[in-house]
Motif scaffolding. Structure first.
Motif, PDB file in Angstrom:
ATOM      1  N   SER A   1      48.761  96.342 -81.156  1.00  0.00           N
ATOM      2  CA  SER A   1      49.143  96.984 -82.414  1.00  0.00           C
ATOM      3  C   SER A   1      49.874  98.294 -82.179  1.00  0.00           C
ATOM      4  O   SER A   1      50.871  98.599 -82.854  1.00  0.00           O
ATOM      5  N   GLU A   2      49.385  99.064 -81.207  1.00  0.00           N
ATOM      6  CA  GLU A   2      49.995 100.359 -80.916  1.00  0.00           C
ATOM      7  C   GLU A   2      51.377 100.216 -80.295  1.00  0.00           C
ATOM      8  O   GLU A   2      52.323 100.934 -80.664  1.00  0.00           O
ATOM      9  N   LYS A   3      51.510  99.272 -79.370  1.00  0.00           N
ATOM     10  CA  LYS A   3      52.757  99.188 -78.600  1.00  0.00           C
ATOM     11  C   LYS A   3      53.811  98.278 -79.226  1.00  0.00           C
ATOM     12  O   LYS A   3      55.010  98.497 -79.038  1.00  0.00           O
ATOM     13  N   LEU A   4      53.359  97.241 -79.969  1.00  0.00           N
ATOM     14  CA  LEU A   4      54.318  96.275 -80.505  1.00  0.00           C
ATOM     15  C   LEU A   4      54.258  96.131 -82.013  1.00  0.00           C
ATOM     16  O   LEU A   4      55.272  95.835 -82.647  1.00  0.00           O
ATOM     17  N   GLY A   5      53.074  96.299 -82.602  1.00  0.00           N
ATOM     18  CA  GLY A   5      52.912  96.099 -84.031  1.00  0.00           C
ATOM     19  C   GLY A   5      51.962  94.956 -84.325  1.00  0.00           C
ATOM     20  O   GLY A   5      51.374  94.368 -83.413  1.00  0.00           O
ATOM     21  N   PRO A   6      51.796  94.608 -85.612  1.00  0.00           N
ATOM     22  CA  PRO A   6      50.859  93.549 -85.981  1.00  0.00           C
ATOM     23  C   PRO A   6      51.328  92.176 -85.526  1.00  0.00           C
ATOM     24  O   PRO A   6      52.523  91.901 -85.449  1.00  0.00           O
ATOM     25  N   CYS A   7      50.369  91.306 -85.270  1.00  0.00           N
ATOM     26  CA  CYS A   7      50.653  89.969 -84.740  1.00  0.00           C
ATOM     27  C   CYS A   7      51.211  89.058 -85.839  1.00  0.00           C
ATOM     28  O   CYS A   7      50.656  88.970 -86.938  1.00  0.00           O
TER      29      CYS A   7
END
Length: 279
Positions: free
Chosen positions: A79-85
């Protein structure tokens, strides 16, 4: 690089393996941001580095799919590095020797106390439990953690990995066959359960692909086929084992808008194995 999945985040458990790393690369080539989750961090980072070296965007994350706390830590990192799945591929799975018999059939003479021969009566419940946990619980828990991200957002999907064993149980491997049958059933159940919140759930059912887990069962040291390998090829109308790239076309279709009215299906990718009666 195609931008079909531009901005979407794909999480792939078991991502350090041959099949799942190929899926990760295929989604990255279509613009998705990739989180490669694997029990071994070095395996996850190797795949992620390879994707990044080709112009993609990927991170490697250590994760135990049987440990909810480990999954929550992985989720926070993603979540921190890429965002929500947006896309979850439950790729972690496998078999265990303790859930495997030595022979295809039981004969009376097998019950003579030969310690090297493992019959149905010698199967280790702990080994069988491990196989069920790894394949079924190892798909259920990641879905509990990552699918919450998908609620209320468009174009989100879960892809489970079933198997030919789910259609017809293979000899010697009752635990793995039963676990994959559970995955197929779970896929249908979850598709119905998630239908009202817009999450689609489908599964791939690979036929026989040569991986490090099964290579010694299907081929000998010189690369020729074992008896079991020959039997499989004889029952595969297309006459070969699958290659990792054979999975990606169906994967991309199930993850994309072209299948937006499809949920709850288990698709064989098997060279015709499941269609062939043997005669």
């Amino acid at each position: 690089m195609s931008l079909e999945f531009s901005g979407k985040v794909a999480v792939i458990t078991g991502g350090g393996g041959v099949l799942c790393s190929t899926m990760a690369t295929a989604l990255a080539q279509k613009g998705a941001k990739i989180a490669v989750l694997d029990l071994k961090l070095e395996n996850a980072e190797k795949v992620a580095n390879d994707i990044n070296g080709k112009g993609g965007n990927a991170i490697g994350v250590a994760c135990n799919v049987l440990d909810i706390d480990s999954l929550k830590v992985a989720h926070a990192t993603v979540s921190e590095k890429l965002g929500p799945c947006d896309i979850l591929i439950n790729g972690a799975g496998g078999n265990h020797p303790k859930g495997t018999t030595s022979k295809n059939h039981l004969f009376e003479e097998d019950l003579t106390g030969n310690e090297e021969l493992k019959t149905f009566f010698d199967l280790d419940p702990e080994g069988i439990k491990f196989v069920f946990d790894l394949n079924f619980i190892g798909s259920l828990l990641p879905t509990q953690v990552f699918a919450k991200d998908m609620i209320g957002r468009e174009g989100c999907t879960v892809i489970n990995i079933s198997s030919m064993n789910a259609f017809r149980p293979l000899t010697k491997i009752p635990a793995y066959s039963g676990a994959k049958a559970a995955i197929s059933n779970f896929t249908q159940w979850l598709a119905v359960h998630f239908a009202k919140v817009g999450i689609r759930v489908n599964a791939l059912a690979p036929g026989f692909f040569l991986t490090e887990q099964n290579r010694t069962l299907l081929t000998t040291a010189d690369g020729s086929l074992t008896d079991r390998g020959n039997t499989i090829i004889a029952h595969t109308p297309m006459g070969r084992f699958g290659e990792a790239e054979d999975l990606t076309g169906t994967l991309l279709w199930l993850c994309g808008d072209g299948s937006k009215f499809i949920t709850g299906v288990v698709i064989p990718i098997d060279g015709g194995f499941s269609a062939f009666s043997g005669v």
